[in-house]
Structure formats: structure tokens, C-alpha cells
Design a protein around this motif. Structure first.
Motif, mmCIF file in Angstrom:
data_model
loop_
_atom_site.group_PDB
_atom_site.id
_atom_site.type_symbol
_atom_site.label_atom_id
_atom_site.label_comp_id
_atom_site.label_asym_id
_atom_site.label_seq_id
_atom_site.Cartn_x
_atom_site.Cartn_y
_atom_site.Cartn_z
ATOM 1 N N VAL A 112 -5.922 0.015 -9.506
ATOM 2 C CA VAL A 112 -6.950 -0.256 -10.527
ATOM 3 C C VAL A 112 -8.209 0.478 -10.090
ATOM 4 C CG1 VAL A 112 -6.017 -2.516 -11.159
ATOM 5 C CG2 VAL A 112 -7.788 -2.363 -9.389
ATOM 6 N N LEU A 113 -9.122 0.662 -11.037
ATOM 7 C CA LEU A 113 -10.429 1.205 -10.666
ATOM 8 C C LEU A 113 -11.341 0.052 -10.288
ATOM 9 C CD1 LEU A 113 -11.004 3.751 -13.594
ATOM 10 C CD2 LEU A 113 -10.231 4.279 -11.267
ATOM 11 N N VAL A 114 -11.997 0.182 -9.159
ATOM 12 C CA VAL A 114 -13.050 -0.755 -8.766
ATOM 13 C C VAL A 114 -14.321 0.078 -8.613
ATOM 14 C CG1 VAL A 114 -13.874 -2.386 -7.035
ATOM 15 C CG2 VAL A 114 -11.452 -2.354 -7.646
ATOM 16 N N ASP A 115 -15.266 -0.175 -9.486
ATOM 17 C CA ASP A 115 -16.476 0.652 -9.555
ATOM 18 C C ASP A 115 -16.117 2.139 -9.634
ATOM 19 O OD1 ASP A 115 -18.071 -1.604 -9.523
ATOM 20 O OD2 ASP A 115 -18.458 -1.505 -7.371
ATOM 21 N N GLY A 116 -15.081 2.429 -10.417
ATOM 22 C CA GLY A 116 -14.713 3.817 -10.701
ATOM 23 C C GLY A 116 -13.801 4.476 -9.694
ATOM 24 N N GLU A 117 -13.493 3.796 -8.595
ATOM 25 C CA GLU A 117 -12.622 4.359 -7.557
ATOM 26 C C GLU A 117 -11.266 3.682 -7.616
ATOM 27 O OE1 GLU A 117 -12.669 6.550 -4.960
ATOM 28 O OE2 GLU A 117 -14.671 7.315 -5.425
ATOM 29 N N ALA A 118 -10.199 4.467 -7.549
ATOM 30 C CA ALA A 118 -8.872 3.872 -7.530
ATOM 31 C C ALA A 118 -8.640 3.166 -6.201
ATOM 32 C CB ALA A 118 -7.815 4.950 -7.737
ATOM 33 N N VAL A 119 -8.178 1.923 -6.270
ATOM 34 C CA VAL A 119 -7.809 1.179 -5.063
ATOM 35 C C VAL A 119 -6.447 0.534 -5.317
ATOM 36 C CG1 VAL A 119 -10.221 0.663 -4.476
ATOM 37 C CG2 VAL A 119 -8.873 -1.021 -5.744
ATOM 38 N N ASP A 120 -5.733 0.291 -4.240
ATOM 39 C CA ASP A 120 -4.490 -0.476 -4.331
ATOM 40 C C ASP A 120 -4.886 -1.947 -4.384
ATOM 41 O OD1 ASP A 120 -2.834 1.745 -4.277
ATOM 42 O OD2 ASP A 120 -2.632 1.712 -2.092
ATOM 43 N N SER A 121 -4.635 -2.583 -5.520
ATOM 44 C CA SER A 121 -5.079 -3.977 -5.649
ATOM 45 C C SER A 121 -4.286 -4.912 -4.749
ATOM 46 C CB SER A 121 -5.017 -4.428 -7.111
ATOM 47 O OG SER A 121 -3.703 -4.362 -7.618
ATOM 48 N N CYS A 122 -3.120 -4.468 -4.276
ATOM 49 C CA CYS A 122 -2.354 -5.320 -3.356
ATOM 50 C C CYS A 122 -2.978 -5.356 -1.977
ATOM 51 C CB CYS A 122 -0.898 -4.852 -3.264
ATOM 52 S SG CYS A 122 -0.653 -3.278 -2.412
ATOM 53 N N LEU A 123 -3.861 -4.415 -1.693
ATOM 54 C CA LEU A 123 -4.525 -4.375 -0.380
ATOM 55 C C LEU A 123 -5.979 -4.834 -0.480
ATOM 56 C CD1 LEU A 123 -3.282 -0.975 1.110
ATOM 57 C CD2 LEU A 123 -2.305 -3.254 1.403
ATOM 58 N N THR A 124 -6.368 -5.333 -1.642
ATOM 59 C CA THR A 124 -7.755 -5.727 -1.880
ATOM 60 C C THR A 124 -7.800 -7.231 -2.094
ATOM 61 O OG1 THR A 124 -8.105 -3.599 -2.994
ATOM 62 C CG2 THR A 124 -9.746 -5.331 -3.391
ATOM 63 N N SER B 109 -0.694 11.583 -4.136
ATOM 64 C CA SER B 109 0.300 11.453 -3.068
ATOM 65 C C SER B 109 0.551 9.990 -2.684
ATOM 66 C CB SER B 109 -0.127 12.255 -1.832
ATOM 67 O OG SER B 109 -1.363 11.770 -1.345
ATOM 68 N N GLY B 110 -0.346 9.108 -3.062
ATOM 69 C CA GLY B 110 -0.125 7.682 -2.781
ATOM 70 C C GLY B 110 0.560 6.946 -3.915
ATOM 71 N N ASN B 111 1.007 7.688 -4.926
ATOM 72 C CA ASN B 111 1.660 7.075 -6.082
ATOM 73 C C ASN B 111 3.100 7.567 -6.149
ATOM 74 O OD1 ASN B 111 -1.391 7.327 -6.797
ATOM 75 N ND2 ASN B 111 -0.609 5.740 -8.144
ATOM 76 N N GLY C 128 0.767 -1.232 0.000
ATOM 77 C CA GLY C 128 0.000 0.000 0.000
ATOM 78 C C GLY C 128 0.795 1.277 0.000
ATOM 79 N N ASP C 129 2.095 1.187 -0.268
ATOM 80 C CA ASP C 129 2.925 2.396 -0.202
ATOM 81 C C ASP C 129 3.147 3.078 -1.547
ATOM 82 O OD1 ASP C 129 3.260 2.237 2.518
ATOM 83 O OD2 ASP C 129 5.187 1.185 2.403
ATOM 84 N N CYS C 130 3.122 2.324 -2.656
ATOM 85 C CA CYS C 130 3.640 2.899 -3.911
ATOM 86 C C CYS C 130 2.577 3.244 -4.953
ATOM 87 C CB CYS C 130 4.675 1.968 -4.528
ATOM 88 S SG CYS C 130 3.974 0.492 -5.303
ATOM 89 N N THR D 111 3.585 4.323 -14.129
ATOM 90 C CA THR D 111 2.622 4.988 -15.015
ATOM 91 C C THR D 111 1.206 4.406 -14.944
ATOM 92 O OG1 THR D 111 4.473 5.535 -16.464
ATOM 93 C CG2 THR D 111 2.267 5.807 -17.375
ATOM 94 N N PRO D 112 1.031 3.084 -14.966
ATOM 95 C CA PRO D 112 -0.348 2.580 -14.866
ATOM 96 C C PRO D 112 -1.069 3.086 -13.616
ATOM 97 C CG PRO D 112 1.106 0.830 -15.586
ATOM 98 C CD PRO D 112 1.993 1.983 -15.180
ATOM 99 N N GLY D 113 -0.395 3.047 -12.484
ATOM 100 C CA GLY D 113 -1.021 3.515 -11.248
ATOM 101 C C GLY D 113 -1.270 5.000 -11.261
ATOM 102 N N MET D 114 -0.328 5.761 -11.835
ATOM 103 C CA MET D 114 -0.510 7.216 -11.927
ATOM 104 C C MET D 114 -1.745 7.547 -12.766
ATOM 105 S SD MET D 114 1.812 9.129 -10.409
ATOM 106 C CE MET D 114 3.448 8.932 -9.662
#
Ligand code: FES
Ligand code: FES
Length: 162
Positions: A52-64, A132-134, A45-47, A105-108
């Protein structure tokens, strides 16, 4: 193991199935299905590389957890646009040199898309907070911020959404 379960994930508009144990993260499941445009960085969850978008909201997929994403719309970078028909963010990142090694870049772009859906005309401060989370180790961020604002201007003109 008996704890494996078959789940269906809706990824970039297509249903895909995966066998997942309870602890399998969405990041692991997506990459296991070949969606390697979702990057694996810190896995804690640091980088933001794995966003990815989940229902339109960016989430860290490593924490999901993968199982928690069942029945939801998952969008990865490749779901935003193609080389032939790029999303304005993809276009502006390429044109303005906002990627060097490209790992962030993908996360940004996913985090930026999530912001622009809620706030089509962010101030520079709002953009910095949203990203700020990217983390990017290459660009110094200036080109990234310029590219997002350029894409936002295009999207405001065209009313573009995916
Ligand atoms: S890999 Fe998910 S936040 Fe770093
Ligand atoms: S372009 Fe290399 S980490 Fe951002």
C-alpha cells in the motif's frame, strides 16, 4: 485484552477506526476493515502482494504495524481509481493483459505508482529494480513491464496524479 487500543487510520481519504493490539499488522487491520484489495501473500516481506502507499511510498503492509500508520495517508489499490474512472495503471494492466490470476496486481500497481511519482520516465532497468520486491507466478513479467511503461507515457502526457 487490556493492550487493545482504538486507532484511526486514514484510508483512501476516509477516516476509519479499529481496535488493535500492539502486534496487529497494517495488512491485518486493513483486511479486517474490509479492504480486501490489499492481498495477503507471504506475510514476511517477500512477495509484495500486500503493498500500500503510506504517505505516497509503497510499503509492505505485512511488515508495518497498524499503530505506526496512524495519522498517515494510506492508499490501497481502490484508492487509485474506480471501474468508472480507472487510474492509467489500472487501465493499462487491463488493456494489455498484465494480470492473469490477478493476485499480485494490487501490489504491482501500488509499487509502480510509487515509482512513477518519483520517476515519471523510468528506464526498463529502473522499472525492474522497482518491482523486484513484487512476485508474480503467472505472467512472466513482460506484460507487467509493458503496462507500466504504457501508463507512464499516458501520465506524462496528462500530468496525471491522484
Ligand atoms: S504479504 Fe506482505 S510481502 Fe508478502
Ligand atoms: S497474475 Fe497471478 S500472481 Fe501475478
Amino acid at each position: 485484552m487490556g493492550t487493545e487500543k482504538t486507532i484511526t487510520l486514514r484510508i483512501n481519504g476516509c477516516d476509519e477506526t479499529a481496535e488493535v493490539p500492539p502486534h496487529r499488522t497494517l495488512l491485518e487491520a486493513l483486511r479486517g476493515l474490509g479492504h480486501v484489495d490489499v492481498k495477503c501473500g507471504c506475510e514476511k516481506g517477500d512477495c509484495g502482494a500486500c503493498a500500500v502507499l503510506v504517505d505516497g511510498e509503497a510499503v509492505d503492509s505485512c511488515l508495518t504495524l497498524a499503530r505506526s500508520a496512524e495519522g498517515r495517508e494510506i492508499t490501497t489499490l481502490q484508492g487509485l481509481g474506480t471501474p468508472e474512472a480507472p487510474h492509467p495503471l489500472q487501465q493499462s494492466f487491463a488493456e494489455l493483459g498484465a494480470a492473469q490470476c490477478g493476485y499480485c496486481t494490487p501490489g504491482m500497481i501500488i509499487a509502480s505508482e510509487s515509482l512513477l511519482r518519483k520517476n515519471p520516465a523510468p528506464s526498463d532497468d529502473e522499472l525492474r529494480i522497482a518491482l523486484s520486491g513484487n512476485l508474480c507466478r503467472c505472467t512472466g513479467y513482460v506484460k507487467i513491464f509493458e503496462a507500466v511503461q504504457a501508463a507512464a507515457a499516458v501520465m506524462r502526457q496528462t500530468g496525471e496524479t491522484i
